[in-house]
Design an enzyme around this catalytic site. Structure first.
Site, PDB file in Angstrom:
ATOM      1  CG  ASP A 199      -1.635   1.263   1.474  1.00 35.29           C
ATOM      2  OD1 ASP A 199      -2.343   1.705   0.555  1.00 35.29           O
ATOM      3  OD2 ASP A 199      -1.506   1.837   2.575  1.00 35.29           O
ATOM      4  CG  ASP A 227      -2.046   2.330   6.527  1.00 34.36           C
ATOM      5  OD1 ASP A 227      -2.541   3.359   7.030  1.00 34.36           O
ATOM      6  OD2 ASP A 227      -2.213   2.013   5.336  1.00 34.36           O
ATOM      7  CG  ASP A 281      -1.516   7.788   0.543  1.00 34.01           C
ATOM      8  OD1 ASP A 281      -0.775   8.776   0.631  1.00 34.01           O
ATOM      9  OD2 ASP A 281      -2.143   7.490  -0.488  1.00 34.01           O
TER      10      ASP A 281
END
Length: 219
Positions: free
Chosen positions: A12, A171, A14
């Site tokens: 991922d 995240d 961001d």
């Protein structure tokens, strides 16, 4: 010889590679303030990692049906560009170390992000990672954003690797759900928001700890 557990790694963007979440929240708060609006405490944090249509619906429900998202987008973009041009975009801990280790191993890797193509390109440039990734799959490339598995499936396809042989770093719970739906092993490294971990194979305090804990790197 022991068969390696993974054939590729997909990240991922961001909150996983880039420390953009706090920057995004602060600049969105500033844009809302310029419009004479405020979001309830903790609301913007709760939208981290969510696809744009869902996030906008929640924001509209709390701020008002007449809310001008075009103006917010313009003001938020201006604030983000100003912050990015002034400060750049910092990396999450150990990003450079993990990418270097993957290159040394000859392990292919890619990005699967909910950002648009333009946004991803600008963020990678501001973080100094433009030349680090040959394959960047964004929400511009697929029918449905996370939590649908589309970006992860396309990233695996472009790598030429079976999704079940891919390790995903995320995240957010939404991102982890997308990677798990694609059939991948998932390591979650929390950034700003509390995580359920329901879709993770491992929760880790940082990328290197996650890579070691899941068996990608030697402990």
């Amino acid at each position: 010889m022991t068969q390696p557990r993974f054939d590729a790694v997909i990240f991922d963007l961001d909150g996983t590679l880039l420390a953009t979440e706090q920057m995004g929240i602060e600049t969105q708060e500033a844009a809302l303030h310029r419009m004479g609006r405020t979001a309830p405490e903790g609301l913007l944090h709760s939208l981290v990692g969510m696809d744009e249509p869902s996030a906008r619906k929640i924001l509209r429900d709390h701020i008002g049906a007449d809310f001008d998202f075009d103006q917010l987008d313009r003001l938020w973009s201006e604030a983000l560009v100003e912050r990015r041009d002034r400060d750049g975009i910092p990396l999450r801990p150990y990003v450079a170390d993990l990418l270097a280790a993957l290159r040394e191993m000859g392990m292919p890797f890619a990005i699967a992000t909910s950002s648009t193509s333009d946004q991803a390109r600008e963020k990678l440039a501001a973080a100094g990672l433009t030349d680090s990734f040959d394959i960047v799959v964004t929400r511009s490339d697929v029918p449905d954003p996370k939590p649908a598995p589309d970006v992860y499936l396309l990233a695996a396809q472009r790598l030429g690797i079976d999704p079940t042989r891919c390790l995903a770093f995320e995240d957010s719970d939404i991102g982890a759900r997308a990677a798990r739906a694609a059939g991948m092993t998932v390591v979650q490294v929390p950034d700003m928001t509390p995580l359920s971990g329901d879709h993770a194979d491992l929760m880790a305090e940082d990328l290197i700890a996650g890579a070691r804990g899941i068996g990608l790197l030697a402990a």
